[in-house]
Design a protein around this motif. Sequence first.
Motif, PDB file in Angstrom:
ATOM      1  N   GLU A  17      15.812  84.658  -3.419  1.00  0.00           N
ATOM      2  CA  GLU A  17      14.586  84.109  -4.008  1.00  0.00           C
ATOM      3  C   GLU A  17      14.758  82.619  -4.299  1.00  0.00           C
ATOM      4  O   GLU A  17      13.832  81.818  -4.100  1.00  0.00           O
ATOM      5  N   THR A  18      15.971  82.266  -4.765  1.00  0.00           N
ATOM      6  CA  THR A  18      16.255  80.852  -5.038  1.00  0.00           C
ATOM      7  C   THR A  18      16.213  80.063  -3.732  1.00  0.00           C
ATOM      8  O   THR A  18      15.628  78.963  -3.679  1.00  0.00           O
ATOM      9  N   GLN A  19      16.804  80.621  -2.679  1.00  0.00           N
ATOM     10  CA  GLN A  19      16.781  79.949  -1.369  1.00  0.00           C
ATOM     11  C   GLN A  19      15.329  79.802  -0.901  1.00  0.00           C
ATOM     12  O   GLN A  19      14.944  78.738  -0.388  1.00  0.00           O
ATOM     13  N   GLN A  20      14.595  80.882  -1.102  1.00  0.00           N
ATOM     14  CA  GLN A  20      13.197  80.841  -0.653  1.00  0.00           C
ATOM     15  C   GLN A  20      12.412  79.816  -1.472  1.00  0.00           C
ATOM     16  O   GLN A  20      11.619  79.032  -0.919  1.00  0.00           O
ATOM     17  N   ALA A  21      12.629  79.812  -2.776  1.00  0.00           N
ATOM     18  CA  ALA A  21      11.929  78.846  -3.634  1.00  0.00           C
ATOM     19  C   ALA A  21      12.353  77.436  -3.272  1.00  0.00           C
ATOM     20  O   ALA A  21      11.524  76.494  -3.254  1.00  0.00           O
ATOM     21  N   LYS A  22      13.648  77.286  -2.995  1.00  0.00           N
ATOM     22  CA  LYS A  22      14.150  75.972  -2.594  1.00  0.00           C
ATOM     23  C   LYS A  22      13.482  75.537  -1.297  1.00  0.00           C
ATOM     24  O   LYS A  22      13.077  74.371  -1.151  1.00  0.00           O
ATOM     25  N   GLU A  23      13.363  76.477  -0.354  1.00  0.00           N
ATOM     26  CA  GLU A  23      12.699  76.160   0.924  1.00  0.00           C
ATOM     27  C   GLU A  23      11.227  75.832   0.688  1.00  0.00           C
ATOM     28  O   GLU A  23      10.693  74.870   1.271  1.00  0.00           O
ATOM     29  N   ALA A  73       7.023  71.925   0.197  1.00  0.00           N
ATOM     30  CA  ALA A  73       5.964  71.281  -0.613  1.00  0.00           C
ATOM     31  C   ALA A  73       6.215  69.782  -0.718  1.00  0.00           C
ATOM     32  O   ALA A  73       5.268  68.967  -0.644  1.00  0.00           O
ATOM     33  N   ILE A  74       7.475  69.414  -0.869  1.00  0.00           N
ATOM     34  CA  ILE A  74       7.816  67.987  -0.930  1.00  0.00           C
ATOM     35  C   ILE A  74       7.476  67.341   0.417  1.00  0.00           C
ATOM     36  O   ILE A  74       6.913  66.248   0.470  1.00  0.00           O
ATOM     37  N   GLU A  75       7.804  68.012   1.506  1.00  0.00           N
ATOM     38  CA  GLU A  75       7.523  67.488   2.835  1.00  0.00           C
ATOM     39  C   GLU A  75       6.012  67.342   3.036  1.00  0.00           C
ATOM     40  O   GLU A  75       5.533  66.319   3.545  1.00  0.00           O
ATOM     41  N   GLU A  76       5.290  68.372   2.596  1.00  0.00           N
ATOM     42  CA  GLU A  76       3.837  68.303   2.726  1.00  0.00           C
ATOM     43  C   GLU A  76       3.258  67.182   1.862  1.00  0.00           C
ATOM     44  O   GLU A  76       2.340  66.477   2.275  1.00  0.00           O
ATOM     45  N   ALA A  77       3.816  67.059   0.682  1.00  0.00           N
ATOM     46  CA  ALA A  77       3.314  65.992  -0.222  1.00  0.00           C
ATOM     47  C   ALA A  77       3.631  64.644   0.400  1.00  0.00           C
ATOM     48  O   ALA A  77       2.824  63.695   0.300  1.00  0.00           O
TER      49      ALA A  77
END
Length: 143
Positions: free
Chosen positions: A121-127, A132-136
């Motif tokens: 879940e942490t890996q998924q949240a990190k991804e 989201a950062i990339e999209e932003a």
Amino acid sequence: MLKVLGNGLIEVRLWSVKEMGETSSDDQEEQRQISEEKRESAEDVRLLQEMQRESAEDIRLSQEEQRQFAEEMRNSAEQGRQIAEEMRQIAEEMRQIAEEMRQAKQEFRQAKEEARQAKEETQQAKEELRQAIEEARQFTEFK
């Protein structure tokens, strides 16, 4: 000496003083031998009684030793029963510990699985955060 004969007659025998002396000394010798035999017999009886007393004492001691041995055997048997009971209690405690270990092992597996899931879940949240950062960034670059 008087003696009744078979035909009803009585025989009378007279001894001379010499014969009487011999008879008397024979009687004395016989009496002496009888007295000696009585003394020997009394000594034999005394020895037999002594042996019987010793034998009775030996039997009494043997019986006492047997009673003590029986008591020791009873005590040993009781100790054996106590040891067996303690061993049963230890075995029960070991079974309980083994069950607790199985439960702890199962809990550890569950915790390990939960940690693995949390890591995913942490890996998924990190991804997701990276995306989201990339999209932003992309969104800010297009503006």
